[in-house]
Scaffold this motif. Structure first.
Motif, PDB file in Angstrom:
ATOM      1  N   LEU A  40       0.828  -1.206   0.000  1.00 49.45           N
ATOM      2  CA  LEU A  40       0.000   0.000   0.000  1.00 49.45           C
ATOM      3  C   LEU A  40       0.863   1.257   0.000  1.00 49.45           C
ATOM      4  O   LEU A  40       0.576   2.225  -0.739  1.00 49.45           O
ATOM      5  N   ALA A  41       1.904   1.262   0.794  1.00 52.58           N
ATOM      6  CA  ALA A  41       2.791   2.434   0.847  1.00 52.58           C
ATOM      7  C   ALA A  41       3.510   2.638  -0.487  1.00 52.58           C
ATOM      8  O   ALA A  41       3.658   3.787  -0.958  1.00 52.58           O
ATOM      9  N   THR A  43       2.411   1.703  -3.470  1.00 54.21           N
ATOM     10  CA  THR A  43       1.427   2.183  -4.447  1.00 54.21           C
ATOM     11  C   THR A  43       1.090   3.646  -4.210  1.00 54.21           C
ATOM     12  O   THR A  43       0.921   4.424  -5.164  1.00 54.21           O
ATOM     13  N   LEU A  44       1.001   4.045  -2.955  1.00 52.95           N
ATOM     14  CA  LEU A  44       0.737   5.449  -2.642  1.00 52.95           C
ATOM     15  C   LEU A  44       1.883   6.344  -3.099  1.00 52.95           C
ATOM     16  O   LEU A  44       1.656   7.456  -3.621  1.00 52.95           O
ATOM     17  N   TYR A  47       1.568   6.696  -6.784  1.00 56.50           N
ATOM     18  CA  TYR A  47       0.481   7.636  -7.078  1.00 56.50           C
ATOM     19  C   TYR A  47       0.970   9.079  -6.989  1.00 56.50           C
ATOM     20  O   TYR A  47       0.722   9.902  -7.888  1.00 56.50           O
ATOM     21  N   GLY A  48       1.678   9.383  -5.903  1.00 52.23           N
ATOM     22  CA  GLY A  48       2.193  10.737  -5.748  1.00 52.23           C
ATOM     23  C   GLY A  48       3.220  11.101  -6.799  1.00 52.23           C
ATOM     24  O   GLY A  48       3.272  12.258  -7.264  1.00 52.23           O
ATOM     25  N   THR A 129     -12.798   8.928  -3.837  1.00 51.09           N
ATOM     26  CA  THR A 129     -11.381   9.245  -4.053  1.00 51.09           C
ATOM     27  C   THR A 129     -11.090   9.655  -5.497  1.00 51.09           C
ATOM     28  O   THR A 129     -10.475  10.695  -5.744  1.00 51.09           O
ATOM     29  N   ALA A 220      -4.850   4.210  -8.376  1.00 54.69           N
ATOM     30  CA  ALA A 220      -6.024   4.570  -7.566  1.00 54.69           C
ATOM     31  C   ALA A 220      -6.879   3.342  -7.242  1.00 54.69           C
ATOM     32  O   ALA A 220      -7.336   3.159  -6.108  1.00 54.69           O
ATOM     33  N   LEU A 223      -5.041   1.042  -4.727  1.00 59.64           N
ATOM     34  CA  LEU A 223      -5.070   1.582  -3.362  1.00 59.64           C
ATOM     35  C   LEU A 223      -6.375   1.219  -2.651  1.00 59.64           C
ATOM     36  O   LEU A 223      -6.375   0.906  -1.450  1.00 59.64           O
TER      37      LEU A 223
END
Length: 330
Positions: A40-41, A43-44, A47-48, A129, A220, A223
């Motif tokens: 998850l981290a 993928t985040l 994303y950023g 989201t 997205a 996540l």
């Protein structure tokens, strides 16, 4: 005489949900493990990075323009008809109906509302989201771009991230999330990944999205699937409240059928005064033969009194001496 209440179709569905689940014991609710948190981290962070690369108009934006000028829908026009149909696998309406039908059957088999509630929570997270990101960044699509080489951000668009791609990741990925066995989860994960990858590439082929829109749409959707175990307690509470509401509605329906405060009517037999009851006559009815019932063959035949023939002047009763007839000679 007691009559069972007539159950509606919805009552029969909830009555089945009240039973014990039939799913095997090894099926458990996915938890937020350390591996999932790391993924998850990552993928985040991806994303950023995509958002930052588009905002600063980096090499990714130049790649977007190069793909747009290449015009894949003209280079490979012979597959245009197939891509038009394939991209439907990323549209919200058709995919939600198909996946909801499958998860509804799973809910019926497992006697639980969890599959349908998990789908509802994932789609709600997707709308919140992805919708907020779309309207927050306001990027224009390739067909509406105004300045060549620009990132087209904050100009009133709703294209970044790709909703088709994110929806394909979530709706088909929820099947893998709800899989019964690890093997089925791996196979369904691969199928959902290939399907969402194809949907993203189909939007780039048709020219409705930039390539960076598709990359952000994949991130997205992933996540949402990775964060879904955090919402499992909410899903469990929602299921318990729905079933509790159903029980309260049933109790209220019974209360309306039998109003409160009105005592039930109890029918009791009236006391019988034997002095007021007339004594039965001991006389045997005329249409009943006296004595015990006998068969027809054992009854004594009775001869009717008198003759049924009409009287005749020359007829004599049987058994009496008949007068001698005069002899006539010739």
């Amino acid at each position: 005489m007691r009559t069972e209440p007539k159950l509606t179709r919805l009552d029969r569905v909830f009555a089945r949900l009240d039973r014990e689940p039939e799913r095997p014991a090894h099926i458990d609710v996915p938890k937020m493990s350390r591996h999932r948190i790391v993924l998850l981290a990552a993928t985040l962070a991806f994303y950023g990075a995509i958002v930052w690369a588009v905002v600063i108009t980096s090499w990714l934006v130049r790649l977007d323009w190069q793909v747009m000028f290449f015009r894949p829908y003209q280079q490979w026009s012979e597959i245009h008809w197939f891509v038009d149909y394939y991209v439907v696998l990323g549209q919200r309406g058709p995919t939600a109906v198909m996946v909801a039908a499958w998860l509804g059957w799973r809910s019926w088999r497992q006697h639980t509302l969890r599959p349908l509630l998990a789908l509802g929570v994932s789609l709600l997270l997707l709308n919140v989201t992805v919708g907020a990101a779309k309207y927050g960044m306001g990027r224009l699509g390739p067909h509406y771009a105004t300045v060549i080489g620009s990132n087209e951000m904050w100009r009133g668009g709703d294209i970044f991230p790709s909703g088709h791609t994110a929806n394909a990741v979530v709706t088909w990925g929820i099947l893998a999330y709800m899989a019964s066995t690890p093997r089925a989860r791996r196979w369904l994960s691969a199928v959902s990944a290939v399907t969402s990858l194809g949907v993203g590439m189909a939007t780039v082929y048709l020219g409705t999205h930039w390539l960076s829109d598709v990359l952000l749409g994949w991130a997205a959707g992933l996540l949402i699937l990775l964060a879904l175990p955090w919402f499992e307690p909410l899903i469990a509470r929602a299921e318990a409240r729905i079933l509790d509401l159903r029980h309260r509605l049933q109790d209220r329906r019974r209360t309306v059928a039998a109003p409160a405060g009105v005592p039930p009517v109890v029918l009791t037999p009236l006391p019988v005064d034997r002095d007021d009851v007339p004594a039965r006559s001991s006389r045997t009815p005329v249409y009943l033969a006296p004595g015990p019932h006998t068969a027809r063959s054992e009854r004594t035949p009775t001869t009717p009194v008198g003759s049924r023939r009409p009287p005749h002047p020359e007829r004599h009763p049987r058994g009496s001496a008949s007068s001698a007839r005069p002899l006539t000679g010739g």
